[in-house]
Design an enzyme around this catalytic site. Structure first.
Site, short mmCIF file in Angstrom:
data_model
loop_
_atom_site.label_atom_id
_atom_site.label_comp_id
_atom_site.label_asym_id
_atom_site.label_seq_id
_atom_site.Cartn_x
_atom_site.Cartn_y
_atom_site.Cartn_z
N GLU A 8 70.33 48.70 -36.86
CA GLU A 8 69.82 49.69 -37.82
C GLU A 8 69.49 51.01 -37.13
OE1 GLU A 8 66.08 48.44 -35.97
OE2 GLU A 8 67.99 47.49 -36.43
N ASP A 9 69.07 50.95 -35.87
CA ASP A 9 68.76 52.19 -35.15
C ASP A 9 70.03 52.97 -34.84
OD1 ASP A 9 69.65 50.18 -33.53
OD2 ASP A 9 68.06 50.35 -32.04
N ASN A 25 58.21 41.80 -42.80
CA ASN A 25 59.60 41.42 -43.04
C ASN A 25 59.80 39.92 -43.16
OD1 ASN A 25 61.87 42.95 -43.54
ND2 ASN A 25 62.77 42.62 -41.54
N ASP A 84 55.89 45.85 -30.77
CA ASP A 84 55.62 45.54 -29.37
C ASP A 84 55.80 46.76 -28.47
OD1 ASP A 84 58.32 45.79 -29.61
OD2 ASP A 84 58.84 43.97 -28.50
N ASP A 124 58.16 49.97 -33.13
CA ASP A 124 58.18 48.50 -33.10
C ASP A 124 56.77 47.97 -32.88
OD1 ASP A 124 60.89 48.40 -33.51
OD2 ASP A 124 61.39 48.28 -31.38
N ASN A 159 64.36 39.54 -45.71
CA ASN A 159 64.26 39.88 -44.30
C ASN A 159 65.46 40.73 -43.92
OD1 ASN A 159 63.80 40.00 -41.55
ND2 ASN A 159 64.53 37.93 -41.15
#
Length: 921
Positions: free
Chosen positions: A834-835, A699, A748, A746, A725
């Site tokens: 966005e989630d 991104n 992480d 994700d 992005n």
């Protein structure tokens, strides 16, 4: 000196200084003698000692030796010599041990060399066996293709309905009213494999083009330019379209002139077969000028029809084009809750009998009608509704006389009152909106009725249509009973009772469905035009064009770094999570919408009971799509049946089983300039069963480091470059995603392999839901009268974050191409939410909450750089997002749930023979 002494003695013993000479001489003699003695001692005594030492040990008695060599024990009596002796003995022992080890290693090396040779021979044999297997597989595939070619029917053009050449004497049906597809449509121009090409005439090339409404003409031209079916090659076209309205009154051509211009179209072919004449209305007073025109075999699409003019299954009733060159503003649309509003129902209108009508020109309406005029119930309707209003049992508003000049209308039609904004304000306060059809039942639909329906759906007032003979827009493909009440006029006395008896749940469901119909088929020119094309395409059973996928632009990267195994990620005890695929990854089974499926869609979608995908606006089962695109890939049906492979115990662990026993998933990982964190996350996927590939959405505008070495995890890693992005890139339907199941994660996030596999199994049991690990919920803030986002741990949830969640690829299409653009713009503005947007979308479509599966409490990786979610402003933005999304959807689609799925194997490791199944609690 002797001479000196002699001279002194001869001279009487007296020397210089007056001393006697004898004394001096004697002192010198002593000195000389001492020197001589010292010389003898220093020279002769060592010689004598040396001689003695060399001869004294010659005696036979060894015990009398004094200076000869001695034994080792005697010599080691000296301390420092003893230390040296011990060192020498230790070194000697070590040397002996090393020598023994060397000989042992040489023996082992020899044995290993023999094993290596044996392994080389085995490898060669295995290569030969593999080559033979590949040859067998290749031959089998070739045989399979030959069998398929033999059994698959060959496609050819359908039988032509009309002769190859235009035949002027070809007889038309006895009456235009008798036209149907089987006798007025040329199927030979529309093969199943044609793709449904459509040619659109340029109205400016014809005289009537100057009479068209400028806004409608501009909107129509803009829509045509972007439609996937429109072609510039008229020779291959299946359908020919010409726009003839809405026309402006002062410059409207005469019916005879318009008829001549239509018949002179280049591809009219004497009778206009395969032509569609579109007459769009932007105003309620649009006239039905096509009534007095001979259109031959051409189809009509307009908002006003008489029963002698309308041909069911051939002509199309379209909705008014109110928002011609503008998109609807979702913030101005009232919310769908509260369910009940100020007025139970409302109606404003005035009935005008004497207005100019196109029916009065050329030939009268009465001349076309046989039989007596139908009964008029309008007087009874007026009396009944006024009585309901006077009873004051409920707040209702009915006005049968306009305060200002009413809009123009057709005879026996109820004219609209006031301006559009005033009417919308009243409808926003009304639970139901009454729509009284024209008193003349031979007028099956009018632009005025269609306008009332449009405005009611737009603001969430449930339409109540009085008159069952009405033909509502797109009535042959839309189940209007789910969004409106269609009541015969003789039941006007029962309307009040009926409206009061409808429950709040049913009211909300009807209002939600009405909002969906308005957004999907009515709201914009694109929707109207695409819906008209979709109806024709569905009628002639041509599959829709596949929906487009995002082309993945790969970023070149080097791989080859051996991925390590994190013991925390891969330590599964004796639990077998499934096979690690050694063959190349395989995609989910695909079907390209075979050419018999369109008819099955009609039965499934319109004649069967609603299923779990019923409310999906763009399901693989829906033949009428505003975007005119279908999901290209496997859907919820047509799956190979192969149950029973799951078994129990070890068999259950090692196989997916179920109706889709062979399936993989794709990991989609969004990242932004965190190379070290990304590499660690990718390495943790090494050895994960059922993994098809990993799509890394890069991104950042800055490319990865050139010297970055990507891990080799056994499956392809596709690094995709994005145009900008945006967090919306997480849900783009990349063409590299070849599986139905997507694991969005994700960079992480920390998940064990057993956790991922358990989530995958749960998703396979609920493919229409979001299945993930981190749960969140929404709450109503009473003091501020707004919604809040809450991330505290709770036993109740309404969202599952897509930072670690499974979902169907189908939702990626909906999120990127169907969901309102305002939501995606909000995500880009805040770089957040966005989630939440994905959870809103799925809950809105399915009316089901997500499913949470158990994971460790420690979800984020320790030591990773802080993410955006650690910022305080992150939560304030999410509060704003939730409230904005509610305005766009018109209600809160999220649903609470206390359901959570745990595995009995999650904390307790059981032997293979004791393992039964997963337990859902």
């Amino acid at each position: 000196e002797l001479m000196t002494g002699y001279t002194m003695l001869r001279n009487g013993g007296v020397g210089n200084g007056g001393q006697p000479w004898l004394l001096r001489w004697s002192s010198r003699i002593r000195l000389t003698w001492l020197s001589f003695i010292l010389f003898v001692i220093l020279v002769f005594f060592p010689l004598i000692g040396h001689y003695y030492l060399t001869t004294i040990d010659d005696a036979d008695d060894a015990g009398k030796r004094i200076f000869g060599p001695r034994t080792g024990n005697e010599l080691c009596e000296v301390k420092h010599v003893q230390d040296l002796c011990r060192i020498r003995e230790s070194v000697s022992e070590e040397l002996l041990q090393l020598e023994a080890k060397r000989q042992e290693l040489n023996s082992e090396i020899a044995k290993l060399n023999l094993k290596i040779e044996a392994c080389k021979k085995s490898i060669e044999n295995a290569k030969q066996d593999l080559l033979q297997l590949k040859n067998v597989i290749s031959q089998t595939e070739h045989s399979y293709k030959e069998l398929m070619a033999q059994n698959q029917p060959k496609l050819s053009l359908p039988i032509r309905l009309l002769p190859d050449k235009d035949d002027v004497t070809f007889p038309l049906p006895k009456s235009n009213r008798n036209c149907r597809l089987h006798n007025c449509f040329d199927y030979s121009r529309c093969p199943l494999t044609s793709g449904f090409p459509v040619f659109v005439y340029n109205s400016d090339d014809y005289p009537f083009g100057s009479s068209l409404d400028p806004l409608i003409k501009q909107a129509f031209e803009a829509t045509v330019r972007t439609n996937v079916y429109v072609t510039e090659n008229a020779n291959i076209a299946c359908v020919y379209i010409i726009l003839v309205g809405e026309m402006q009154e002062p410059v409207m051509p005469k019916p005879t002139e318009l008829e001549q211009q239509l018949h002179s179209l280049p591809y009219w072919r004497t009778d206009g077969h395969n032509h569609l004449i579109i007459n769009l209305s932007r105003k309620s007073e649009t006239q039905n000028f096509l009534y007095n025109i001979s259109t031959g075999r051409a189809m009509l699409a307009q908002s006003t029809f008489y029963d002698v003019q309308y041909r069911p299954g051939f002509d199309i009733v379209v909705s008014p084009l109110v928002h011609a060159m503008s998109e609807p503003n979702f913030l101005e649309i009232p919310p769908q809750v509260p369910v009940k509003r100020k007025y139970l129902f409302s109606f404003q209108g005035e009935k005008i009998e004497s207005l100019r009508s196109s029916l009065q020109e050329v030939r009268s309406f009465e001349e076309e009608i046989e039989g007596n005029a139908p009964a008029d119930y309008d007087d009874r309707i007026i009396t009944t509704l006024k009585a309901v209003q006077d009873s004051k049992l409920d707040f209702v508003l009915v006005e049968f006389t306009c305060k200002n000049q009413p809009k123009a209308s057709l005879p026996t039609e109820w004219a609209l009152c006031g301006e559009r904004d005033d009417r919308l304000e009243l409808l926003k306060l009304s639970t139901f909106a009454l729509i009284i059809t024209p008193g003349d039942t031979r007028l099956v639909i009018s632009a005025g009725c269609a306008m009332r329906l449009f405005e009611a759906l737009e603001v969430g007032a449930i339409p109540v249509v009085l008159g069952e003979q009405v033909q509502l827009p797109y009535n042959d493909v839309i189940r209007w009973n789910e969004a409106a009440l269609i009541i015969p006029k003789p039941r006007i006395t029962e309307v009040h009772f009926l409206l009061r008896s409808i429950s709040d749940n049913d009211l909300l469901a009807m209002r939600r469905q009405g909002r969906f119909l308005w957004e999907t088929y009515f709201s914009t020119s694109d929707n109207v035009f695409s819906t008209v094309l979709a109806i024709i395409r569905t009628r002639i059973q041509i599959p829709a064009a596949p929906i487009r996928e995002e082309t993945a632009v790969e970023i070149p990267h080097r791989s080859g770094k051996a991925a390590g195994t994190d013991p925390n990620m891969a330590d599964n005890g004796d639990l077998d999570l499934g096979p690690v695929e050694t063959e190349p990854p395989y995609a989910s089974p695909r079907y390209l919408r075979n050419f018999t499926l369109t008819a099955m869609d009609i039965y499934r979608n319109w004649n069967s009971a609603p299923g779990p995908f019923h409310l999906f606006p763009y399901t693989p089962f829906d033949p009428v799509l505003p975007s005119e695109a279908k999901f290209l890939g496997s859907g919820t049906g047509f799956r190979p049946i192969g149950g029973g492979a799951g078994g129990s115990g070890k068999e259950f662990q090692a196989a997916l089983g179920g109706n889709v026993p062979r399936e993989q998933f794709t990991v989609v990982m969004l990242t932004y300039e965190r190379e070290e964190v990304l590499m660690n996350s990718l390495e943790r996927l090494n050895g994960l069963p059922y993994l098809n590939k990993v799509v890394v959405v890069w991104n950042s505008p800055k490319l990865p480091s050139e010297d970055l070495l990507w891990p080799d995890i056994g499956v392809p890693i596709m690094v995709v470059r994005t145009e900008k992005n945006s967090l919306n890139n997480r849900f783009l339907p990349w063409d590299e995603i070849e599986t139905e199941a997507i694991l969005s994660i994700d960079d992480d996030a920390h998940l064990r392999h057993d956790e991922i596999m358990f989530g995958f199994r749960v998703w396979r049991e609920a493919r229409d839901r979001i299945v993930g690990f981190p749960g969140r919920y929404h709450a109503w803030d009473i003091p501020h009268q707004s919604w809040l986002y809450n991330s505290n741990y709770s036993c109740e949830l309404s969202m599952v974050l897509t930072g670690a969640a499974f979902f169907h690829k189908y939702y990626a299409y909906l999120y990127s191409y169907v969901m309102p653009q305002a939501i995606r713009d909000m995500v880009d503005e805040y770089i957040n939410c966005e989630d939440i947007a994905m959870n809103f979308l799925v809950s809105h479509l399915t009316r089901k909450p997500p499913i949470k599966v158990t994971s460790r409490w420690t979800f984020r990786c320790p030591g990773c750089p802080q993410a955006l979610s650690h910022d305080d402003s992150h939560f304030h933005e999410r509060h704003k997002c939730i409230n904005f999304f509610v305005k766009v959807y018109g209600y809160m689609p999220l649903l609470y749930t206390q359901f959570r799925v745990d595995s009995v194997l999650f904390k307790t490791r059981l032997p293979h023979d004791k393992t039964k199944c997963f337990k859902f609690i």
